[in-house]
Design an enzyme around this catalytic site. Structure first.
Site, PDB file in Angstrom:
ATOM      1  N   GLY A  49       8.963   7.735  -1.956  1.00 22.70           N
ATOM      2  CA  GLY A  49       8.279   8.959  -2.347  1.00 22.70           C
ATOM      3  C   GLY A  49       8.317  10.012  -1.251  1.00 22.70           C
ATOM      4  O   GLY A  49       8.455  11.207  -1.522  1.00 22.70           O
ATOM      5  N   THR A  50       8.196   9.567  -0.016  1.00 22.36           N
ATOM      6  CA  THR A  50       8.188  10.495   1.113  1.00 22.36           C
ATOM      7  C   THR A  50       9.495  11.284   1.179  1.00 22.36           C
ATOM      8  O   THR A  50       9.490  12.519   1.291  1.00 22.36           O
ATOM      9  CB  THR A  50       7.947   9.720   2.424  1.00 22.36           C
ATOM     10  N   GLN A  77       1.713   8.645  -7.813  1.00 24.39           N
ATOM     11  CA  GLN A  77       0.557   7.885  -8.301  1.00 24.39           C
ATOM     12  C   GLN A  77       0.512   7.810  -9.824  1.00 24.39           C
ATOM     13  O   GLN A  77      -0.223   7.008 -10.391  1.00 24.39           O
ATOM     14  CB  GLN A  77      -0.751   8.518  -7.799  1.00 24.39           C
ATOM     15  N   THR A 101      24.927   4.875   2.068  1.00 24.77           N
ATOM     16  CA  THR A 101      25.161   3.759   1.155  1.00 24.77           C
ATOM     17  C   THR A 101      23.829   3.297   0.592  1.00 24.77           C
ATOM     18  O   THR A 101      22.919   2.954   1.347  1.00 24.77           O
ATOM     19  CB  THR A 101      25.847   2.602   1.908  1.00 24.77           C
ATOM     20  N   CYS A 124      -2.340   6.226   4.397  1.00 26.89           N
ATOM     21  CA  CYS A 124      -1.513   6.997   5.311  1.00 26.89           C
ATOM     22  C   CYS A 124      -2.326   7.556   6.462  1.00 26.89           C
ATOM     23  O   CYS A 124      -1.791   7.888   7.505  1.00 26.89           O
ATOM     24  CB  CYS A 124      -0.840   8.130   4.563  1.00 26.89           C
TER      25      CYS A 124
HETATM   26  C1  LIG Z   1       2.426   6.579  -1.624  1.00 21.69           C
HETATM   27  C2  LIG Z   1       2.554   8.033  -1.930  1.00 21.69           C
HETATM   28  C3  LIG Z   1       3.638   8.777  -1.425  1.00 21.69           C
HETATM   29  C4  LIG Z   1       4.656   8.193  -0.479  1.00 21.69           C
HETATM   30  O1  LIG Z   1       5.528   7.292  -1.096  1.00 21.69           O
HETATM   31  P1  LIG Z   1       6.339   6.249  -0.153  1.00 21.69           P
HETATM   32  O2  LIG Z   1       7.305   5.612  -1.092  1.00 21.69           O
HETATM   33  O3  LIG Z   1       5.320   5.301   0.382  1.00 21.69           O
HETATM   34  O4  LIG Z   1       7.006   7.044   0.897  1.00 21.69           O
HETATM   35  C5  LIG Z   1       3.737  10.111  -1.772  1.00 21.69           C
HETATM   36  N1  LIG Z   1       2.823  10.687  -2.584  1.00 21.69           N
HETATM   37  C6  LIG Z   1       1.778  10.003  -3.085  1.00 21.69           C
HETATM   38  C7  LIG Z   1       0.818  10.700  -3.979  1.00 21.69           C
HETATM   39  C8  LIG Z   1       1.601   8.659  -2.772  1.00 21.69           C
HETATM   40  O5  LIG Z   1       0.561   8.000  -3.261  1.00 21.69           O
END
Ligand SMILES: *Cc1c(COP(=O)(O)O)cnc(C)c1O
Length: 394
Positions: A73-74, A181, A239, A327
């Protein structure tokens, strides 16, 4: 006696499902070819990758060519915001986001501010819902991107993204949403919602950590993120870990199948916990919107009980919960989300997030509530003694 663990931190991460694990094991052991290679081993790996891409696309109503795998997600958030902002610099340098975004959005915007971009951080109300009118006010001819999360990770509030997407689309502004989320907790259809970019992450819905995806609507002007080989349609070099992508595919298919029932069950258990907790512990309050919230989120302020101390005590009793978001846990930084909602430092320092998912039963809730009652009582009495002593010392 072996202590049982009651895991109530599903918003931080989820346990990986056996089906996902088995799929990954199969891919790791059999399909180790480089998915870019021309020979059969490579083509086989590529077929696994494309099957996973189709599953991700199907789960959110996208076309497979609109799905780009990322490391999570990051990365998806970093890419969406940086990529759209920079590709559209000719039009303008203004970005709109909110004060309650995940750090991967906020910190990306701060970085862009250092590089000369202007960013407006939209405020939220006491329930943690962003102020739609402030978006209209902030929009200008130089605005190229609006990024607002679908649902908040700390307090669970759902955001009015359907309305914001419509507003952005009508104004020729790109709209990105961090739906990390939301997947598995809300029905998401990118075409119906009319979003231009959407981030997701496998480990928030029983998939593996370290893999996610960015949906990018066809025709969106966005810069590539990683420089190197021509993977992912020449937009994201490197990759790919085919097994992780396959795990993501299985996880998102499972998470979005029979969604209504899954949501209902998680909501029933979370509400049961909430009710039992409010009967067992006095002077507590729920954070976030009372109804427009993620089914599994329960953010509670325990007046007079320092959350870090309660969380540590709960840990020794076998209950996992989070003070602040994962986080920011341990960073001693007060939650920017609760602060944006108008909570004072004392309230922020006494807030704990319990998040629920598949596998948590009402019996687990009964056990957890009893342990939380004990822990809060103990920490409250310790805090009271400390406050008394401080007064005496004065
Ligand atoms: C956990 C989370 C992220 C980050 O995702 P990762 O895969 O852990 O990098 C980003 N946004 C929200 C709202 C999250 O809950």
């Amino acid at each position: 006696m072996e202590n049982k663990t009651i895991y109530l931190d599903y918003a931080a991460t989820t346990p990986m499902s056996t089906e996902v694990y088995m799929k990954m094991l199969d891919v790791f052991s059999k399909h180790y070819g480089n998915s870019s290679a021309l020979y059969k081993m490579g083509r086989d790996a590529d077929a696994v990758l494309e099957e996973a891409r189709e599953k991700v696309a199907a789960a959110i109503g996208a076309d497979p060519e609109e799905i780009y795998f990322t490391s999570g997600g990051t990365e998806a958030n970093n890419w969406a915001i940086t990529g759209i902002a920079k590709a559209n610099l000719k039009k303008g340098n203004h970005i709109i986001t909110s004060a309650i975004e995940h750090p991967s959005v906020i910190e990306t915007c701060k970085k862009l501010e250092q590089e000369g971009f202007n960013v407006t951080y939209i405020p939220v109300d006491a329930n943690g819902v962003i102020d739609y009118a402030s978006i209209i006010k902030a929009m200008g001819p130089k605005t190229t991107l609006i990024s607002i999360m679908t649902a908040n990770n700390e307090v669970g509030s759902l955001q009015p993204i359907r309305a914001i997407a419509a507003l952005a689309s009508a104004s020729g502004i790109y709209f990105h949403t961090d739906a990390v989320q939301a997947i598995g907790s809300l029905a998401i259809d990118v075409k119906e919602l009319n979003v231009d970019a959407l981030s997701l992450s496998a480990h928030k819905f029983y998939g593996p950590k370290g893999v996610g995806a960015l949906y990018i609507k066809k025709g969106t002007k966005i810069d590539k993120f990683m420089n190197g080989g021509r993977q992912e349609n020449n937009f994201r070099a490197g990759t790919l870990n085919v097994a992780l992508c396959a795990g993501l595919g299985v996880a998102i298919e499972n998470a979005t199948t029979d969604l209504e029932n899954k949501i209902k069950n998680v909501r029933i258990v979370r509400k049961y916990f909430q009710k039992k907790l409010s009967e067992a512990v006095h002077n507590i309050s729920l954070n976030g919107h009372p109804t427009q919230r993620l089914p599994g989120n329960c953010s509670i302020t325990f007046e007079g009980a320092e959350s870090e101390a309660v969380v540590m005590l709960l840990d020794s009793m076998g209950v996992c919960a989070s003070s602040g978001s994962a986080c920011e846990a341990g960073s001693n930084k007060p939650s920017h989300v609760l602060a944006a909602m108008g909570r004072d430092l004392e309230q922020i320092r006494t807030t704990i997030r319990f998040t629920f998912g598949e596998g948590i039963t009402k019996d687990d809730c009964d056990e957890a509530v009893e342990l939380i009652r004990k822990a809060v009582k103990k920490i409250r009495s310790v805090s009271a003694i400390r406050i008394y002593k401080n007064k005496v010392d004065l």
